[in-house]
Design a protein around this motif. Structure first.
Motif, PDB file in Angstrom:
ATOM      1  N   ASP A  95       0.816  -1.221   0.000  1.00 55.17           N
ATOM      2  CA  ASP A  95       0.000   0.000   0.000  1.00 55.17           C
ATOM      3  C   ASP A  95       0.844   1.263   0.000  1.00 55.17           C
ATOM      4  OD1 ASP A  95      -2.526  -1.322   0.051  1.00 55.17           O
ATOM      5  OD2 ASP A  95      -2.240  -1.750   2.174  1.00 55.17           O
ATOM      6  N   THR A  96       2.125   1.133   0.335  1.00 52.45           N
ATOM      7  CA  THR A  96       3.035   2.287   0.289  1.00 52.45           C
ATOM      8  C   THR A  96       4.171   2.032  -0.701  1.00 52.45           C
ATOM      9  OG1 THR A  96       4.318   1.407   2.162  1.00 52.45           O
ATOM     10  CG2 THR A  96       2.515   2.939   2.681  1.00 52.45           C
ATOM     11  N   ASN A  97       3.917   1.126  -1.640  1.00 52.10           N
ATOM     12  CA  ASN A  97       4.902   0.802  -2.680  1.00 52.10           C
ATOM     13  C   ASN A  97       6.256   0.409  -2.096  1.00 52.10           C
ATOM     14  OD1 ASN A  97       3.147   1.337  -4.904  1.00 52.10           O
ATOM     15  ND2 ASN A  97       3.446   3.531  -4.572  1.00 52.10           N
ATOM     16  N   GLY A  98       6.218  -0.280  -0.968  1.00 50.92           N
ATOM     17  CA  GLY A  98       7.454  -0.751  -0.363  1.00 50.92           C
ATOM     18  C   GLY A  98       8.232   0.290   0.414  1.00 50.92           C
ATOM     19  N   ASP A  99       7.665   1.485   0.570  1.00 54.08           N
ATOM     20  CA  ASP A  99       8.331   2.548   1.334  1.00 54.08           C
ATOM     21  C   ASP A  99       8.139   2.238   2.820  1.00 54.08           C
ATOM     22  OD1 ASP A  99       8.862   4.952   2.791  1.00 54.08           O
ATOM     23  OD2 ASP A  99       8.604   6.113   0.951  1.00 54.08           O
ATOM     24  N   ARG A 100       9.190   1.785   3.481  1.00 59.24           N
ATOM     25  CA  ARG A 100       9.089   1.336   4.875  1.00 59.24           C
ATOM     26  C   ARG A 100       8.668   2.465   5.821  1.00 59.24           C
ATOM     27  NH1 ARG A 100      12.228  -2.884   8.046  1.00 59.24           N
ATOM     28  NH2 ARG A 100      12.928  -3.559   5.999  1.00 59.24           N
ATOM     29  N   GLU A 101       9.303   3.621   5.684  1.00 57.42           N
ATOM     30  CA  GLU A 101       8.979   4.745   6.566  1.00 57.42           C
ATOM     31  C   GLU A 101       7.522   5.153   6.408  1.00 57.42           C
ATOM     32  OE1 GLU A 101      10.434   9.366   7.484  1.00 57.42           O
ATOM     33  OE2 GLU A 101      11.518   8.117   6.031  1.00 57.42           O
ATOM     34  N   LEU A 102       7.071   5.223   5.173  1.00 54.07           N
ATOM     35  CA  LEU A 102       5.681   5.599   4.910  1.00 54.07           C
ATOM     36  C   LEU A 102       4.720   4.538   5.430  1.00 54.07           C
ATOM     37  CD1 LEU A 102       3.852   7.706   3.640  1.00 54.07           C
ATOM     38  CD2 LEU A 102       4.098   6.525   1.447  1.00 54.07           C
ATOM     39  N   PHE A 103       5.126   3.276   5.362  1.00 54.41           N
ATOM     40  CA  PHE A 103       4.290   2.187   5.857  1.00 54.41           C
ATOM     41  C   PHE A 103       4.005   2.359   7.345  1.00 54.41           C
ATOM     42  CE2 PHE A 103       4.139  -2.054   7.868  1.00 54.41           C
ATOM     43  CZ  PHE A 103       2.948  -2.517   7.324  1.00 54.41           C
ATOM     44  N   PHE A 104       5.026   2.673   8.123  1.00 54.99           N
ATOM     45  CA  PHE A 104       4.819   2.825   9.564  1.00 54.99           C
ATOM     46  C   PHE A 104       4.057   4.105   9.901  1.00 54.99           C
ATOM     47  CE2 PHE A 104       8.293  -0.322   9.660  1.00 54.99           C
ATOM     48  CZ  PHE A 104       7.673  -1.269  10.474  1.00 54.99           C
ATOM     49  N   LYS A 105       4.218   5.125   9.075  1.00 54.70           N
ATOM     50  CA  LYS A 105       3.407   6.338   9.264  1.00 54.70           C
ATOM     51  C   LYS A 105       1.939   6.019   8.996  1.00 54.70           C
ATOM     52  CE  LYS A 105       6.884   9.890   8.249  1.00 54.70           C
ATOM     53  NZ  LYS A 105       7.287  10.993   7.332  1.00 54.70           N
ATOM     54  N   LEU A 106       1.691   5.230   7.953  1.00 50.24           N
ATOM     55  CA  LEU A 106       0.324   4.820   7.633  1.00 50.24           C
ATOM     56  C   LEU A 106      -0.246   3.967   8.757  1.00 50.24           C
ATOM     57  CD1 LEU A 106      -2.076   4.515   5.699  1.00 50.24           C
ATOM     58  CD2 LEU A 106      -0.860   2.591   4.627  1.00 50.24           C
ATOM     59  N   ALA A 107       0.560   3.055   9.290  1.00 51.58           N
ATOM     60  CA  ALA A 107       0.106   2.197  10.378  1.00 51.58           C
ATOM     61  C   ALA A 107      -0.283   3.042  11.590  1.00 51.58           C
ATOM     62  CB  ALA A 107       1.191   1.198  10.750  1.00 51.58           C
ATOM     63  N   GLY A 108       0.547   4.024  11.920  1.00 51.99           N
ATOM     64  CA  GLY A 108       0.229   4.906  13.036  1.00 51.99           C
ATOM     65  C   GLY A 108      -1.036   5.695  12.810  1.00 51.99           C
ATOM     66  N   ALA A 109      -1.217   6.151  11.568  1.00 50.76           N
ATOM     67  CA  ALA A 109      -2.417   6.920  11.233  1.00 50.76           C
ATOM     68  C   ALA A 109      -3.671   6.046  11.355  1.00 50.76           C
ATOM     69  CB  ALA A 109      -2.305   7.473   9.806  1.00 50.76           C
ATOM     70  N   MET A 110      -3.559   4.753  10.993  1.00 52.38           N
ATOM     71  CA  MET A 110      -4.712   3.860  11.084  1.00 52.38           C
ATOM     72  C   MET A 110      -5.047   3.536  12.527  1.00 52.38           C
ATOM     73  SD  MET A 110      -5.233   4.032   7.983  1.00 52.38           S
ATOM     74  CE  MET A 110      -6.835   3.253   8.107  1.00 52.38           C
ATOM     75  N   VAL A 111      -4.034   3.484  13.380  1.00 48.88           N
ATOM     76  CA  VAL A 111      -4.295   3.306  14.824  1.00 48.88           C
ATOM     77  C   VAL A 111      -5.069   4.511  15.352  1.00 48.88           C
ATOM     78  CG1 VAL A 111      -3.269   3.174  17.109  1.00 48.88           C
ATOM     79  CG2 VAL A 111      -2.325   1.799  15.246  1.00 48.88           C
ATOM     80  N   SER A 112      -4.617   5.709  14.958  1.00 49.66           N
ATOM     81  CA  SER A 112      -5.304   6.931  15.392  1.00 49.66           C
ATOM     82  C   SER A 112      -6.730   6.963  14.861  1.00 49.66           C
ATOM     83  CB  SER A 112      -4.538   8.165  14.896  1.00 49.66           C
ATOM     84  OG  SER A 112      -3.242   8.217  15.468  1.00 49.66           O
ATOM     85  N   LYS A 113      -6.913   6.549  13.628  1.00 52.63           N
ATOM     86  CA  LYS A 113      -8.244   6.515  13.019  1.00 52.63           C
ATOM     87  C   LYS A 113      -9.151   5.546  13.778  1.00 52.63           C
ATOM     88  CE  LYS A 113     -10.390   5.746   8.434  1.00 52.63           C
ATOM     89  NZ  LYS A 113     -11.014   7.069   8.307  1.00 52.63           N
ATOM     90  N   SER A 114      -8.570   4.448  14.249  1.00 51.66           N
ATOM     91  CA  SER A 114      -9.342   3.444  14.977  1.00 51.66           C
ATOM     92  C   SER A 114      -9.787   3.944  16.345  1.00 51.66           C
ATOM     93  CB  SER A 114      -8.529   2.162  15.166  1.00 51.66           C
ATOM     94  OG  SER A 114      -8.179   1.587  13.923  1.00 51.66           O
ATOM     95  N   MET A 115      -9.042   4.903  16.869  1.00 59.91           N
ATOM     96  CA  MET A 115      -9.355   5.430  18.205  1.00 59.91           C
ATOM     97  C   MET A 115     -10.456   6.475  18.152  1.00 59.91           C
ATOM     98  SD  MET A 115      -5.426   5.743  19.612  1.00 59.91           S
ATOM     99  CE  MET A 115      -5.900   6.333  21.229  1.00 59.91           C
TER     100      MET A 115
END
Length: 206
Positions: free
Chosen positions: A186-206
């Motif tokens: 989902d981030t075209n293999g961009d590791r840093e962006l992947f973890f930023k996205l993961a953090g954003a989805m945690v926030s969205k879930s809250m």
């Protein structure tokens, strides 16, 4: 034909494809960098990481995901879930992982790292008992064999049920808050962006 009328008609004809293309683009929904599945209340404060011992990307991401999991908000937890299919080798791999958890949770990452090495670098098979005996030995888990006998069929089946519920088709996959699913694709293999996205989805879930 009147020249002015001709130019107006020609302009309209030339503009029509562009207008149609723009309208088509507007009508297509914007692709989001995550999937949303039916809400699972039991996982509302969890991040499930689906992984496979045969997956090189999982091996590359495992330690980073574990480290990221330590920064989750209070009340949240990260759980690694071995990909389990109706195939003997994946069932054995799942059982080995759960046995290691029971034997010594504090050494689970040493066990996982050794298992990745045995399978991906040394060509050992998931359904070969020596693979897991070696991983447990490297991780210094003397109680592994005993714990193996304590792993229930229900524990292994749950990992399969979770896989189906979250429609996992690639690894590693994060299922966040019982609702959102993301992969490094989902981030075209961009590791840093992947973890930023993961953090954003945690926030969205809250």
């Amino acid at each position: 034909m009147n020249r002015r009328l001709f130019l107006a008609q020609a302009g309209a004809l030339l503009a029509a494809p562009a207008i149609a293309s723009a309208q088509k683009a507007e009508s297509q929904p914007l692709k989001m960098p995550f999937r949303e599945v039916g809400f699972r209340l039991a996982d509302s404060r969890k991040v499930l990481c689906f992984f496979a011992f045969t997956c090189p990307v999982c091996a590359a991401y495992h330690a980073s995901i574990a480290q990221w999991g330590e920064s989750l908000p209070q009340g949240w937890q990260l759980e690694f879930v071995p990909v389990t299919l109706p195939q003997r080798d994946t069932v054995i791999a799942a059982r080995a992982y759960f046995a290691a958890l029971k034997a010594d949770r504090a050494k689970i990452y040493d066990f996982v790292g050794s298992a990745y090495t045995e399978i991906q670098d040394r060509g050992m098979k998931q359904d070969d008992p020596r693979t897991w005996e070696t991983a447990a030995k490297v991780a210094k888990m003397p109680g592994f064999a005993e714990s193996w006998q304590k792993v229930t069929t229900e524990a292994v089946k749950k990992s399969y049920d979770d896989l189906v519920a979250y429609q996992v088709s690639a690894t590693p996959t994060l299922a966040i808050g019982g609702r959102y699913v993301i992969t490094p694709d989902d981030t075209n293999g961009d590791r840093e962006l992947f973890f930023k996205l993961a953090g954003a989805m945690v926030s969205k879930s809250m």
